[in-house]
Scaffold this active site. Structure first.
Site, PDB file in Angstrom:
ATOM      1  CG  HIS A 110      35.780  54.341   8.723  1.00  0.00           C
ATOM      2  ND1 HIS A 110      36.402  53.446  10.386  1.00  0.00           N
ATOM      3  CD2 HIS A 110      35.722  53.662   7.674  1.00  0.00           C
ATOM      4  CE1 HIS A 110      34.487  52.730  10.099  1.00  0.00           C
ATOM      5  NE2 HIS A 110      34.143  53.090   8.750  1.00  0.00           N
ATOM      6  CG  ASP A 125      31.361  50.803   9.464  1.00  0.00           C
ATOM      7  OD1 ASP A 125      30.168  50.556   8.299  1.00  0.00           O
ATOM      8  OD2 ASP A 125      31.970  50.599   9.922  1.00  0.00           O
ATOM      9  CD  GLU A 174      33.559  54.909   4.606  1.00  0.00           C
ATOM     10  OE1 GLU A 174      33.067  53.467   5.245  1.00  0.00           O
ATOM     11  OE2 GLU A 174      33.361  55.229   5.203  1.00  0.00           O
ATOM     12  CG  HIS A 200      34.418  49.722   4.750  1.00  0.00           C
ATOM     13  ND1 HIS A 200      34.599  48.441   6.328  1.00  0.00           N
ATOM     14  CD2 HIS A 200      33.789  51.011   5.811  1.00  0.00           C
ATOM     15  CE1 HIS A 200      33.793  49.137   7.281  1.00  0.00           C
ATOM     16  NE2 HIS A 200      33.561  50.436   6.838  1.00  0.00           N
TER      17      HIS A 200
END
Length: 142
Positions: free
Chosen positions: A86, A97, A23, A84
Site C-alpha cells: 500500500h 483486499d 502496488e 502486496h
C-alpha cells in the site's frame, strides 16, 4: 503469528519501493503454520501486478499464480500466503483486499510505505470470519 526471514522481509520492502506509486505483489513460501504454530516465510516470489488500476489495487494473473505456487512446491516449500504493498496507505487490508481474499488459513502480508516502511500481516479465516491480525517477527537466518 508469522515469522519472516530477514531476507524475505527485505525482499518485500525493496520490492514495494521498486513499485513507486503502484502496488506490488507476490507469493510467500516456507512452512505453513496452523493450530497455534507460526507460519515461517523463507522465500518470496515476485508477481506482476496486472490490475487495471495498480495505484490502488493489485491482481496476480491466475496463470502466473498457478506457476508461482508450482515453483514454491518444486522448491520444497509450502504456500504461506501472499504479499502486496500500500504505497500511501495503512498495513491493514482494504475492503477490496477482503472481498478478493480466497485462501482461508493463509497469510496476507501488506507493506505500507507512507513514511517508514511497516509490514503487517493478516490471516484470512474465510468469508464470514474475515481477517485476523497476526504478529509479525523478523528472524535472522538459522
Amino acid at each position: 503469528m508469522i515469522e519472516l526471514s530477514r531476507a524475505a522481509y527485505d525482499d518485500i520492502v525493496y520490492h514495494a519501493y521498486s513499485g513507486g506509486e503502484a502496488e506490488i505483489c507476490g507469493v510467500l513460501a516456507g512452512t505453513h503454520g496452523d493450530d497455534g504454530k507460526p507460519s515461517v516465510v523463507a522465500e518470496t516470489y515476485e508477481a506482476e501486478n496486472v490490475a487495471e488500476t495498480p495505484e490502488i489495487r493489485y491482481l496476480i494473473d491466475p496463470e502466473e499464480q498457478f506457476e508461482l505456487i508450482e515453483a514454491v512446491e518444486d522448491d520444497g516449500h509450502d504456500l504461506v500466503g501472499f504479499y502486496h504493498s500500500h504505497p500511501t496507505g495503512p498495513t491493514h487490508p482494504s475492503e477490496t483486499d477482503a472481498a478478493r481474499a480466497t485462501w482461508p488459513g493463509h497469510s496476507y502480508v501488506i507493506c505500507a510505505l507512507d513514511g517508514y516502511p511497516f509490514v503487517g500481516s493478516w490471516r484470512w479465516r474465510g468469508d464470514d470470519a474475515g481477517f485476523e491480525q497476526e504478529t509479525v517477527s523478523v528472524v535472522s537466518e538459522r
